[in-house]
Design an enzyme around this catalytic site. Sequence first.
Site, short mmCIF file in Angstrom:
data_model
loop_
_atom_site.label_atom_id
_atom_site.label_comp_id
_atom_site.label_asym_id
_atom_site.label_seq_id
_atom_site.Cartn_x
_atom_site.Cartn_y
_atom_site.Cartn_z
N LYS A 144 -27.83 -43.02 -40.34
CA LYS A 144 -27.92 -41.91 -41.30
C LYS A 144 -26.65 -41.05 -41.23
O LYS A 144 -25.83 -41.21 -40.31
CB LYS A 144 -29.18 -41.09 -40.99
CG LYS A 144 -30.47 -41.87 -41.23
CD LYS A 144 -31.70 -41.03 -40.92
CE LYS A 144 -32.97 -41.80 -41.16
NZ LYS A 144 -34.18 -40.98 -40.87
N TYR A 180 -36.87 -44.36 -50.25
CA TYR A 180 -37.93 -43.58 -49.62
C TYR A 180 -39.13 -43.35 -50.55
O TYR A 180 -39.88 -42.38 -50.36
CB TYR A 180 -37.37 -42.23 -49.15
CG TYR A 180 -36.60 -42.31 -47.84
CD1 TYR A 180 -37.20 -42.83 -46.68
CD2 TYR A 180 -35.29 -41.84 -47.75
CE1 TYR A 180 -36.50 -42.89 -45.49
CE2 TYR A 180 -34.58 -41.91 -46.54
CZ TYR A 180 -35.21 -42.43 -45.41
OH TYR A 180 -34.53 -42.48 -44.22
N PHE A 183 -41.47 -32.94 -47.14
CA PHE A 183 -40.05 -32.98 -46.74
C PHE A 183 -39.22 -33.93 -47.62
O PHE A 183 -38.05 -34.15 -47.35
CB PHE A 183 -39.94 -33.40 -45.27
CG PHE A 183 -40.59 -34.73 -44.93
CD1 PHE A 183 -39.93 -35.93 -45.15
CD2 PHE A 183 -41.88 -34.77 -44.39
CE1 PHE A 183 -40.53 -37.16 -44.83
CE2 PHE A 183 -42.49 -35.99 -44.08
CZ PHE A 183 -41.80 -37.19 -44.30
N ARG A 207 -37.76 -51.33 -34.46
CA ARG A 207 -38.49 -50.07 -34.26
C ARG A 207 -38.51 -49.68 -32.79
O ARG A 207 -38.43 -48.50 -32.45
CB ARG A 207 -39.93 -50.18 -34.79
CG ARG A 207 -40.07 -50.29 -36.30
CD ARG A 207 -39.64 -49.05 -37.07
NE ARG A 207 -40.47 -47.90 -36.90
CZ ARG A 207 -40.45 -46.84 -37.73
NH1 ARG A 207 -39.63 -46.82 -38.79
NH2 ARG A 207 -41.20 -45.80 -37.51
N THR A 248 -40.53 -41.63 -34.91
CA THR A 248 -39.89 -40.73 -35.88
C THR A 248 -39.50 -39.39 -35.27
O THR A 248 -38.41 -38.89 -35.52
CB THR A 248 -40.88 -40.48 -37.05
OG1 THR A 248 -41.38 -41.73 -37.51
CG2 THR A 248 -40.21 -39.72 -38.17
N ARG A 308 -33.34 -42.85 -30.73
CA ARG A 308 -33.74 -41.47 -31.04
C ARG A 308 -34.00 -40.68 -29.76
O ARG A 308 -33.69 -39.49 -29.68
CB ARG A 308 -34.97 -41.48 -31.96
CG ARG A 308 -34.61 -41.89 -33.40
CD ARG A 308 -35.85 -42.10 -34.23
NE ARG A 308 -35.54 -42.34 -35.64
CZ ARG A 308 -36.43 -42.78 -36.53
NH1 ARG A 308 -37.67 -43.04 -36.17
NH2 ARG A 308 -36.08 -42.96 -37.79
N ASN A 351 -32.51 -37.59 -37.36
CA ASN A 351 -32.89 -38.52 -36.29
C ASN A 351 -32.05 -39.80 -36.28
O ASN A 351 -32.49 -40.85 -35.85
CB ASN A 351 -34.40 -38.80 -36.32
CG ASN A 351 -34.82 -39.48 -37.61
OD1 ASN A 351 -34.00 -39.77 -38.46
ND2 ASN A 351 -36.11 -39.74 -37.74
N HIS A 353 -32.36 -45.17 -39.45
CA HIS A 353 -33.56 -45.71 -40.12
C HIS A 353 -33.79 -47.15 -39.65
O HIS A 353 -32.84 -47.90 -39.49
CB HIS A 353 -33.36 -45.72 -41.64
CG HIS A 353 -34.41 -46.52 -42.36
ND1 HIS A 353 -35.61 -45.99 -42.73
CD2 HIS A 353 -34.44 -47.82 -42.73
CE1 HIS A 353 -36.34 -46.95 -43.30
NE2 HIS A 353 -35.64 -48.07 -43.32
N GLU A 412 -36.32 -53.06 -48.72
CA GLU A 412 -35.16 -52.21 -48.42
C GLU A 412 -33.86 -53.02 -48.44
O GLU A 412 -32.85 -52.55 -48.97
CB GLU A 412 -35.36 -51.54 -47.05
CG GLU A 412 -36.50 -50.52 -47.08
CD GLU A 412 -36.99 -50.10 -45.69
OE1 GLU A 412 -36.47 -50.61 -44.68
OE2 GLU A 412 -37.91 -49.25 -45.64
N1 UDP Z 1 -38.77 -36.83 -41.80
C1 UDP Z 1 -38.67 -35.47 -41.84
N2 UDP Z 1 -39.77 -34.72 -41.48
C2 UDP Z 1 -40.96 -35.29 -41.11
C3 UDP Z 1 -41.05 -36.69 -41.08
C4 UDP Z 1 -39.94 -37.44 -41.44
O1 UDP Z 1 -37.62 -34.93 -42.16
O2 UDP Z 1 -41.92 -34.57 -40.80
C5 UDP Z 1 -37.59 -37.65 -42.16
C6 UDP Z 1 -36.95 -38.34 -40.94
O3 UDP Z 1 -35.54 -38.38 -41.17
C7 UDP Z 1 -37.56 -39.73 -41.02
C8 UDP Z 1 -37.60 -39.94 -42.53
O4 UDP Z 1 -37.98 -38.67 -43.05
O5 UDP Z 1 -36.79 -40.69 -40.33
C9 UDP Z 1 -38.56 -41.01 -43.00
O6 UDP Z 1 -39.84 -40.72 -42.50
P1 UDP Z 1 -40.76 -41.86 -41.89
O7 UDP Z 1 -42.11 -41.27 -41.68
O8 UDP Z 1 -40.65 -43.11 -42.71
O9 UDP Z 1 -40.10 -42.09 -40.44
P2 UDP Z 1 -39.26 -43.32 -39.84
O10 UDP Z 1 -39.81 -44.58 -40.46
O11 UDP Z 1 -37.81 -43.09 -40.18
O12 UDP Z 1 -39.51 -43.27 -38.36
MG MG Z 2 -40.17 -45.10 -42.41
#
Ligand code: UDP
Ligand code: MG
Length: 152
Positions: free
Chosen positions: A10, A50, A58, A86, A92, A103, A113, A116, A127
């Site tokens: 990111k 997304y 958010f 993952r 996350t 992370r 974070n 992705h 994706e």
């Molecule tokens: N995010 C955020 N606030 C939250 C949850 C997610 O800003 O409460 C952002 C964060 O950058 C995250 C992205 O949105 O990586 C996508 O969210 P997702 O739940 O898909 O998490 P990921 O798959 O990236 O772990």
């Molecule tokens: Mg995700």
Amino acid sequence: MIEQTFIMVKPDGLQRALVGEIIRRFENKGLKLVGLKLLALDRKMAEIHYEQLKDKPFFSSLLDFITSNPVVAMVWEADNAVYIGRKLVGPTRPNEADPGTIRGDFCINTQFNVIHASDSVENAKREIAIFFAPSELVRYERSIMHWLGLDL
Ligand code: UDP
Ligand code: MG
């Protein structure tokens, strides 16, 4: 089963010069790099990537962030690549991510974070198709002995 996963450094990861560190972790684990590009996402592309989060509070802040600076998009291949990706990345919320994960080692903030990683094989396919044309995914064999010059 051989899978491909979509991994994206990111804007915060690029700005913090973590691209090499992140690639190193995927290489060390043994995944195979089959696609790589540096690009700036436009808002439409970010919305599509997304789209499953469009009702989250958010969402617009996430789009602002992810389009604010370039990202590095990658496709890594391995048995169980999605699950392994993952695992390497961590949960996350960085405060739930253990040390040893990307992370867990490099972030404090949930939005910033760093990286992705696809969360399912189906999402990985979706994706990858957003970011890469089929011709941009490169097929090649790896063989250590040959490239060390030891198979002569
Ligand atoms: N995010 C955020 N606030 C939250 C949850 C997610 O800003 O409460 C952002 C964060 O950058 C995250 C992205 O949105 O990586 C996508 O969210 P997702 O739940 O898909 O998490 P990921 O798959 O990236 O772990
Ligand atoms: Mg995700």
